[in-house]
Motif scaffolding. Structure first.
Motif, PDB file in Angstrom:
ATOM      1  N   SER A  59      10.417   0.648   3.125  1.00 56.02           N
ATOM      2  CA  SER A  59       9.146   0.390   2.435  1.00 56.02           C
ATOM      3  C   SER A  59       9.310   0.443   0.913  1.00 56.02           C
ATOM      4  O   SER A  59       8.434   0.001   0.182  1.00 56.02           O
ATOM      5  CB  SER A  59       8.073   1.376   2.885  1.00 56.02           C
ATOM      6  OG  SER A  59       8.290   2.662   2.332  1.00 56.02           O
ATOM      7  N   ARG A  60      10.417   0.972   0.442  1.00 58.57           N
ATOM      8  CA  ARG A  60      10.660   1.063  -0.989  1.00 58.57           C
ATOM      9  C   ARG A  60      11.548  -0.049  -1.535  1.00 58.57           C
ATOM     10  O   ARG A  60      11.848  -0.078  -2.714  1.00 58.57           O
ATOM     11  CB  ARG A  60      11.295   2.413  -1.325  1.00 58.57           C
ATOM     12  CG  ARG A  60      10.213   3.414  -1.678  1.00 58.57           C
ATOM     13  CD  ARG A  60      10.264   4.642  -0.815  1.00 58.57           C
ATOM     14  NE  ARG A  60       9.066   5.429  -1.012  1.00 58.57           N
ATOM     15  CZ  ARG A  60       7.986   5.319  -0.257  1.00 58.57           C
ATOM     16  NH1 ARG A  60       7.935   4.468   0.711  1.00 58.57           N
ATOM     17  NH2 ARG A  60       6.927   6.074  -0.466  1.00 58.57           N
ATOM     18  N   GLU A  61      11.936  -0.977  -0.682  1.00 56.00           N
ATOM     19  CA  GLU A  61      12.759  -2.093  -1.149  1.00 56.00           C
ATOM     20  C   GLU A  61      11.946  -3.023  -2.037  1.00 56.00           C
ATOM     21  O   GLU A  61      10.768  -3.256  -1.785  1.00 56.00           O
ATOM     22  CB  GLU A  61      13.306  -2.899   0.045  1.00 56.00           C
ATOM     23  CG  GLU A  61      14.352  -2.160   0.821  1.00 56.00           C
ATOM     24  CD  GLU A  61      14.895  -2.985   1.982  1.00 56.00           C
ATOM     25  OE1 GLU A  61      14.461  -4.153   2.150  1.00 56.00           O
ATOM     26  OE2 GLU A  61      15.724  -2.463   2.711  1.00 56.00           O
ATOM     27  N   ASP A  62      12.608  -3.556  -3.059  1.00 53.23           N
ATOM     28  CA  ASP A  62      11.969  -4.548  -3.915  1.00 53.23           C
ATOM     29  C   ASP A  62      11.792  -5.843  -3.154  1.00 53.23           C
ATOM     30  O   ASP A  62      12.643  -6.228  -2.362  1.00 53.23           O
ATOM     31  CB  ASP A  62      12.819  -4.816  -5.161  1.00 53.23           C
ATOM     32  CG  ASP A  62      12.718  -3.710  -6.181  1.00 53.23           C
ATOM     33  OD1 ASP A  62      11.736  -2.943  -6.119  1.00 53.23           O
ATOM     34  OD2 ASP A  62      13.606  -3.617  -7.035  1.00 53.23           O
ATOM     35  N   ALA A  63      10.732  -6.528  -3.428  1.00 49.94           N
ATOM     36  CA  ALA A  63      10.490  -7.823  -2.799  1.00 49.94           C
ATOM     37  C   ALA A  63      10.979  -8.934  -3.719  1.00 49.94           C
ATOM     38  O   ALA A  63      10.428 -10.022  -3.755  1.00 49.94           O
ATOM     39  CB  ALA A  63       9.008  -7.979  -2.485  1.00 49.94           C
ATOM     40  N   ALA A  64      12.028  -8.667  -4.470  1.00 51.18           N
ATOM     41  CA  ALA A  64      12.525  -9.630  -5.463  1.00 51.18           C
ATOM     42  C   ALA A  64      13.220 -10.799  -4.849  1.00 51.18           C
ATOM     43  O   ALA A  64      13.848 -10.826  -3.898  1.00 51.18           O
ATOM     44  CB  ALA A  64      13.473  -8.930  -6.420  1.00 51.18           C
TER      45      ALA A  64
END
Length: 64
Positions: A59-64
């Protein structure tokens, strides 16, 4: 018949070691509701389920 493999919950020390953070950082995150959900054992110590840790981390991953 398939049996589910249950992983042993992480201790606070194991969680902190895995993320290379201090215990005080973990408790600060917990106070701010930013840490993963924990299990409180009858003796008061905390454990973090591996599945909860993985969900929290994802849930803390960047959506980049």
């Amino acid at each position: 018949m398939a049996t589910a493999v249950r992983s042993k919950p992480l201790t606070v020390a194991e969680f902190c070691a895995e993320l290379d953070i201090s215990r005080s950082t973990f408790y600060d995150w917990r106070a701010k509701h930013r840490a993963p959900r924990c299990i409180t054992l009858p003796n008061g110590s905390l454990r973090i389920r591996r599945a909860e840790f993985e969900r929290w981390l994802a849930s803390r991953e960047d959506a980049a």
